[in-house]
Design a protein around this motif. Sequence first.
Motif, PDB file in Angstrom:
ATOM      1  N   LEU A 117      27.141  43.935  47.241  1.00 21.89           N
ATOM      2  CA  LEU A 117      27.559  42.623  47.745  1.00 21.89           C
ATOM      3  C   LEU A 117      26.731  41.499  47.128  1.00 21.89           C
ATOM      4  CD1 LEU A 117      28.037  43.459  51.547  1.00 21.89           C
ATOM      5  CD2 LEU A 117      29.853  43.049  49.871  1.00 21.89           C
ATOM      6  N   GLY A 118      25.417  41.689  47.089  1.00 19.98           N
ATOM      7  CA  GLY A 118      24.551  40.657  46.540  1.00 19.98           C
ATOM      8  C   GLY A 118      24.793  40.426  45.056  1.00 19.98           C
ATOM      9  N   SER A 119      24.931  41.517  44.306  1.00 23.21           N
ATOM     10  CA  SER A 119      25.155  41.394  42.858  1.00 23.21           C
ATOM     11  C   SER A 119      26.481  40.715  42.569  1.00 23.21           C
ATOM     12  CB  SER A 119      25.136  42.782  42.207  1.00 23.21           C
ATOM     13  OG  SER A 119      23.908  43.431  42.444  1.00 23.21           O
ATOM     14  N   ALA A 120      27.526  41.111  43.292  1.00 24.68           N
ATOM     15  CA  ALA A 120      28.846  40.513  43.085  1.00 24.68           C
ATOM     16  C   ALA A 120      28.850  39.038  43.469  1.00 24.68           C
ATOM     17  CB  ALA A 120      29.898  41.275  43.896  1.00 24.68           C
ATOM     18  N   GLY A 121      28.192  38.710  44.584  1.00 26.48           N
ATOM     19  CA  GLY A 121      28.177  37.323  45.052  1.00 26.48           C
ATOM     20  C   GLY A 121      27.438  36.392  44.118  1.00 26.48           C
ATOM     21  N   ILE A 122      26.266  36.809  43.633  1.00 20.75           N
ATOM     22  CA  ILE A 122      25.492  35.963  42.720  1.00 20.75           C
ATOM     23  C   ILE A 122      26.230  35.786  41.396  1.00 20.75           C
ATOM     24  CG2 ILE A 122      23.338  35.743  41.442  1.00 20.75           C
ATOM     25  CD1 ILE A 122      22.006  37.402  43.689  1.00 20.75           C
ATOM     26  N   PRO A 180      34.364  36.356  48.340  1.00 14.41           N
ATOM     27  CA  PRO A 180      34.951  37.503  49.042  1.00 14.41           C
ATOM     28  C   PRO A 180      35.824  38.372  48.128  1.00 14.41           C
ATOM     29  CG  PRO A 180      35.157  35.527  50.372  1.00 14.41           C
ATOM     30  CD  PRO A 180      34.687  35.087  49.014  1.00 14.41           C
ATOM     31  N   TYR A 181      36.503  37.723  47.187  1.00 17.06           N
ATOM     32  CA  TYR A 181      37.309  38.469  46.209  1.00 17.06           C
ATOM     33  C   TYR A 181      36.415  39.430  45.427  1.00 17.06           C
ATOM     34  CZ  TYR A 181      40.719  39.069  42.353  1.00 17.06           C
ATOM     35  OH  TYR A 181      41.584  39.576  41.414  1.00 17.06           O
ATOM     36  N   PHE A 186      34.415  44.623  43.633  1.00 19.14           N
ATOM     37  CA  PHE A 186      33.356  45.504  43.154  1.00 19.14           C
ATOM     38  C   PHE A 186      32.896  46.514  44.206  1.00 19.14           C
ATOM     39  CE2 PHE A 186      32.908  41.942  40.138  1.00 19.14           C
ATOM     40  CZ  PHE A 186      32.959  42.651  38.948  1.00 19.14           C
ATOM     41  N   THR A 187      32.690  46.047  45.446  1.00 23.33           N
ATOM     42  CA  THR A 187      32.145  46.950  46.463  1.00 23.33           C
ATOM     43  C   THR A 187      33.131  48.043  46.830  1.00 23.33           C
ATOM     44  OG1 THR A 187      30.842  45.106  47.332  1.00 23.33           O
ATOM     45  CG2 THR A 187      31.075  47.041  48.748  1.00 23.33           C
ATOM     46  N   VAL A 188      34.387  47.672  47.064  1.00 25.07           N
ATOM     47  CA  VAL A 188      35.391  48.684  47.427  1.00 25.07           C
ATOM     48  C   VAL A 188      35.635  49.626  46.256  1.00 25.07           C
ATOM     49  CG1 VAL A 188      37.793  49.043  48.121  1.00 25.07           C
ATOM     50  CG2 VAL A 188      36.451  47.214  49.176  1.00 25.07           C
ATOM     51  N   ASN A 189      35.642  49.101  45.049  1.00 24.11           N
ATOM     52  CA  ASN A 189      35.807  49.966  43.877  1.00 24.11           C
ATOM     53  C   ASN A 189      34.666  50.985  43.780  1.00 24.11           C
ATOM     54  OD1 ASN A 189      37.074  50.539  41.131  1.00 24.11           O
ATOM     55  ND2 ASN A 189      35.002  49.979  40.519  1.00 24.11           N
ATOM     56  N   GLU A 190      33.444  50.525  44.024  1.00 19.70           N
ATOM     57  CA  GLU A 190      32.293  51.440  43.971  1.00 19.70           C
ATOM     58  C   GLU A 190      32.437  52.553  45.011  1.00 19.70           C
ATOM     59  OE1 GLU A 190      29.705  51.451  41.900  1.00 19.70           O
ATOM     60  OE2 GLU A 190      29.216  49.410  41.257  1.00 19.70           O
ATOM     61  N   PHE A 191      32.832  52.181  46.231  1.00 18.91           N
ATOM     62  CA  PHE A 191      32.915  53.181  47.286  1.00 18.91           C
ATOM     63  C   PHE A 191      34.115  54.113  47.108  1.00 18.91           C
ATOM     64  CE2 PHE A 191      29.911  50.492  49.696  1.00 18.91           C
ATOM     65  CZ  PHE A 191      29.021  51.491  50.065  1.00 18.91           C
ATOM     66  N   GLY A 219      43.451  54.216  40.686  1.00 20.09           N
ATOM     67  CA  GLY A 219      43.584  54.281  42.144  1.00 20.09           C
ATOM     68  C   GLY A 219      42.520  53.459  42.858  1.00 20.09           C
ATOM     69  N   SER A 220      41.285  53.553  42.386  1.00 19.84           N
ATOM     70  CA  SER A 220      40.199  52.774  42.993  1.00 19.84           C
ATOM     71  C   SER A 220      40.439  51.285  42.829  1.00 19.84           C
ATOM     72  CB  SER A 220      38.857  53.159  42.362  1.00 19.84           C
ATOM     73  OG  SER A 220      38.562  54.518  42.563  1.00 19.84           O
ATOM     74  N   GLY A 221      40.933  50.907  41.654  1.00 23.25           N
ATOM     75  CA  GLY A 221      41.204  49.495  41.391  1.00 23.25           C
ATOM     76  C   GLY A 221      42.314  48.946  42.264  1.00 23.25           C
ATOM     77  N   ILE A 222      43.339  49.738  42.529  1.00 25.03           N
ATOM     78  CA  ILE A 222      44.440  49.288  43.388  1.00 25.03           C
ATOM     79  C   ILE A 222      43.934  49.035  44.810  1.00 25.03           C
ATOM     80  CG2 ILE A 222      46.585  50.025  44.512  1.00 25.03           C
ATOM     81  CD1 ILE A 222      47.308  51.422  41.851  1.00 25.03           C
ATOM     82  N   VAL A 223      43.164  49.974  45.348  1.00 27.78           N
ATOM     83  CA  VAL A 223      42.612  49.805  46.700  1.00 27.78           C
ATOM     84  C   VAL A 223      41.674  48.592  46.745  1.00 27.78           C
ATOM     85  CG1 VAL A 223      41.206  50.854  48.508  1.00 27.78           C
ATOM     86  CG2 VAL A 223      42.831  52.261  47.222  1.00 27.78           C
ATOM     87  N   ALA A 224      40.824  48.464  45.731  1.00 29.26           N
ATOM     88  CA  ALA A 224      39.918  47.318  45.668  1.00 29.26           C
ATOM     89  C   ALA A 224      40.693  46.013  45.555  1.00 29.26           C
ATOM     90  CB  ALA A 224      38.966  47.475  44.476  1.00 29.26           C
ATOM     91  N   GLY A 225      41.806  46.019  44.841  1.00 30.06           N
ATOM     92  CA  GLY A 225      42.639  44.833  44.716  1.00 30.06           C
ATOM     93  C   GLY A 225      43.243  44.403  46.039  1.00 30.06           C
TER      94      GLY A 225
END
Length: 308
Positions: A117-122, A180-181, A186-191, A219-225
Amino acid sequence: MSAVHVPDFSARNYASFFAAGALCCTISHGAMTPIDVVKTRIQVDPAFKGLGIISGTRLVLTKESPAALLTGFGPTAVGYLAQGGAKFAGYEFWKKKTVELAGDQETAVKYRTAIYLGSAGIAEFFADVLLTPLEAVRIRLVSERGYANGLASGFTRMAREGGLRELYAGFLPILCKQVPYAWGQFTVNEFCHELVFRSMDEDTKRNLSRTSSLGISLGSGIVAGFAAAILSHPADTLLSQINKGHGPSGSMAYRLTVLAREAGFRGLFAGLGPRMIMTAGLVSSQFLMYGEIKRALNAPPGIEIHKD
């Protein structure tokens, strides 16, 4: 507990990350321009209220022409070239820095959500400094037909009439949208990747075929999207309203509050269906292209801090 390898990325590596991020974002966002045009019209044009992506597209074609579906292509392509490069390279940079700050593998894995979250936000904050003026021009071109002929004339007119203040009027709402995007992306894709890999033994992971690896990324990208679209959509709606000049005068925070109250829950999520389709395509294609372009540039993989 999985080991955390912290590579020593070089300037060339970060240049490769930037190039891969820039190309994947400008290609994907440029290709999605027709859907984004319809989505923006649904958000700001009363004639499109309550329409979906198919009916909205038909209305654009009926009232205007097929060329109208490419309105804003120039600022979209240029804006996301800069924003995508800064976001992806920035995420790699800040994830590496925060993993190093964690001190050891156990701490990094324990706090991996905060690291993501921190890396993506910054990274997104700095990327949005580059994106905001071009996004303002894009939305004005889409929502105010006849405003200008393209990126150069639209940017020139907005800069002349409103200066930096108007070009960056949407900076706060764009942060509210894009941060938030990025969290969802990134976070949902990682998980998603972590969940898939945790179901495999080490031999299976080492011997993954190219097709299987691409399938996991897709598949991970679709869920993250989907996650990115839902988290960012209310601010996306407000951004479209702000850039069209809606809302009262006053501070940006006050204008956003008033517009959000006027729109209500239902209004803030107007056009979510088309945007979920668009964002799932965007995010999944971006991760696929990002990986392939990095491979073509001989760039190293990013840091993984997944839990076994």
